[in-house]
Design an enzyme around this catalytic site. Structure first.
Site, PDB file in Angstrom:
ATOM      1  N   HIS A 180      67.695  69.120  53.185  1.00  0.00           N
ATOM      2  CA  HIS A 180      66.459  69.864  53.428  1.00  0.00           C
ATOM      3  C   HIS A 180      65.805  70.265  52.106  1.00  0.00           C
ATOM      4  O   HIS A 180      64.591  70.157  51.944  1.00  0.00           O
ATOM      5  CB  HIS A 180      66.749  71.112  54.265  1.00  0.00           C
ATOM      6  CG  HIS A 180      67.202  70.815  55.660  1.00  0.00           C
ATOM      7  ND1 HIS A 180      66.482  71.175  56.776  1.00  0.00           N
ATOM      8  CD2 HIS A 180      68.309  70.179  56.123  1.00  0.00           C
ATOM      9  CE1 HIS A 180      67.122  70.782  57.869  1.00  0.00           C
ATOM     10  NE2 HIS A 180      68.240  70.188  57.490  1.00  0.00           N
TER      11      HIS A 180
ATOM     12  N   ASP B 191      61.250  75.935  56.923  1.00  0.00           N
ATOM     13  CA  ASP B 191      62.225  75.125  57.634  1.00  0.00           C
ATOM     14  C   ASP B 191      62.586  75.816  58.950  1.00  0.00           C
ATOM     15  O   ASP B 191      62.210  76.975  59.185  1.00  0.00           O
ATOM     16  CB  ASP B 191      63.469  74.973  56.757  1.00  0.00           C
ATOM     17  CG  ASP B 191      64.166  73.635  56.946  1.00  0.00           C
ATOM     18  OD1 ASP B 191      64.088  73.073  58.052  1.00  0.00           O
ATOM     19  OD2 ASP B 191      64.798  73.159  55.984  1.00  0.00           O
TER      20      ASP B 191
END
Length: 460
Positions: free
Chosen positions: A18, A118
């Site tokens: 990520h 996120d």
């Protein structure tokens, strides 16, 4: 009305699968004149690539120490999933959630135009609302994956409590809202672990499903790492389902002309060996830093490579179960594959290896970021979800196990057998899309930048 000066705050989850896409998006936005504040912890930021000097005035790396937990629940120095065993990740989420307090203060002081978050940063929803800041969810997964789970308005829940996916079996068939044929679904052994992982309320006090749901419901737009040339049907369907902008930001392929300083003598040996091989004859094997394979799995992969008789280059990190590097592989494996393969322990310059003309395929864990990196060079993939005809899937048992024979068969199909010609041709065609830096930076990033400049009211 367009904003001349746009400032975004990036909030990635503390996993390098990520962190890296969020960093790549930061670089791409800065190239278009967007000011970026990239927020993470000190050690995570230290492990990121360097910001190009030409963009140093546009990207600020904002370090907030990871809050300490009582009773030494996290190992010292642990700031990312790669630093902790799987059973400790829930405590990393607990510590991560406590970053909301310094992040809230930072946003209050800076008053950015947007927060790009996120799934993990569910608390950023309130921060954005309280400070009248626009909120975008950035998904680092494929469009097919997020469409599979993304049926508004419920997403993972009916209301706030009842699970929209009551059992693992629900994950094993394509969802009813897909309006076109697709084989995207999870195997039984995958579905069980996935269901537990999504719906279990861990030490952080909130399940991953609840995090996803809150962020998806609140975001003003969904930015997704993909392009219409590859997953156009899924992107269009998801925008129709969500009723809000779903913005493909391109594939963020690594820049080919940026070279890593590969001065290590062992790396020199790698490239000298690759230089001696025929074009497209070598299989690259690598499972990344996040994929933790058991001893049985590593050994079966090794025996499968040996059986396949295909040339290979294996980038292998010493597994946590191995006593030393020698214990990481079956006895005699190195001698039995001498001349046909190389095993490189630890970090390797993967981008430079993948771009070498002798590499023709990749055996890996099927992570989306890795698939992008490999398909930009037209490599046929051998994976441990196949829906696009560019990969061979290793045959798995009902419990998820695989054998050396299955590895060998998949490798040979991808690399040398005549039956794999169509797969290899499809992979080469995909390279024209995945490796087109102009398409992704100018077209897709350019479109996203226009949205950030003209996205209307900042309110969620």
């Amino acid at each position: 009305m367009a904003r001349d000066h746009v400032h975004v705050v990036m909030l990635p989850w503390s996993a390098f699968g990520h962190l890296i896409p969020f960093f790549q998006l930061s670089i791409a936005l800065a190239k278009s004149g967007i000011h970026v504040s990239f927020v993470s912890t000190p050690r995570n930021i230290q492990r990121l690539p360097k910001v190009p000097p030409s963009l140093a005035t546009l990207i600020t790396l904002v370090e907030f120490p990871l809050p300490k937990l009582d009773n030494d629940l996290l190992p010292e120095g642990s700031e990312a999933t790669v630093d902790v065993p799987v059973n400790k990740v829930e405590y990393l989420k607990l510590a991560y959630d406590r970053l909301q307090y310094p992040v809230n203060q930072f946003v209050a002081e800076q008053l950015p135009d947007w927060i790009i978050a996120d799934f993990s940063a569910h608390w950023a929803v309130e921060i954005a609302q309280n400070h009248n800041v626009g909120f975008v969810y950035f998904s680092v997964t494929s469009a097919a994956t997020i469409v599979f789970f993304g049926k508004p308005p419920n997403y993972f829940y009916v209301g706030d409590q009842k699970q929209d996916w009551p059992s693992p079996e629900n994950f094993t068939t394509p969802p009813e809202w897909l309006s076109f044929p697709s084989s995207v679904a999870f195997r039984g052994y995958e579905a069980v672990g996935l269901h537990v992982g999504l719906y279990t309320e861990n030490a952080s006090g909130i399940s991953d499903a609840a995090r996803f749901t809150k962020v998806l419901r609140a975001c003003k737009a969904l930015a997704i790492r993909n392009c219409r040339e590859f997953e156009g049907e899924f992107l269009s369907l998801h925008e129709k389902l969500m009723g809000k902008p779903v913005i493909p930001i391109g594939l963020l392929p690594p820049e080919r002309h940026v070279k890593t300083e590969a001065n290590d003598s062992s790396w020199k040996m790698i490239f000298e060996w690759l230089d001696k091989q025929e074009p497209k004859s070598v299989l690259f094997v690598g499972f990344g830093s996040e994929c933790q394979l058991s001893k049985e799995q590593v050994y079966e992969i090794a025996y499968g490579l040996q059986l396949s008789q295909v040339l290979f280059l294996w980038a292998l990190r010493k597994p946590i179960w191995a006593i030393d590097e020698e214990d990481s592989l079956p006895s005699g494996f190195t001698d039995n594959t001498c001349g046909r393969g190389m095993v490189c322990m630890g970090w390797v310059p993967q981008k430079e290896i993948l771009s070498h003309p002798s590499i023709g395929g990749s055996l890996f864990h099927s992570g989306w970021g890795s698939a992008i990196e490999m398909l930009q060079f037209g490599h046929c993939l051998v994976v441990l979800l196949v829906d696009k005809g560019v990969a061979v899937e290793v045959k798995r048992g009902e419990d998820g196990s695989f054998s050396r024979d299955g590895i060998a068969k998949a490798v040979k199909l991808a690399m040398v057998l005549e039956e794999g010609d169509k797969l290899r041709a499809s992979a080469r065609e995909a390279a024209a899309i995945f490796g087109d830096e102009n398409l992704h930076q100018v077209n897709y990033i350019g479109h996203f930048v226009e949205y950030l400049k003209h996205g209307g009211s900042n309110k969620i």
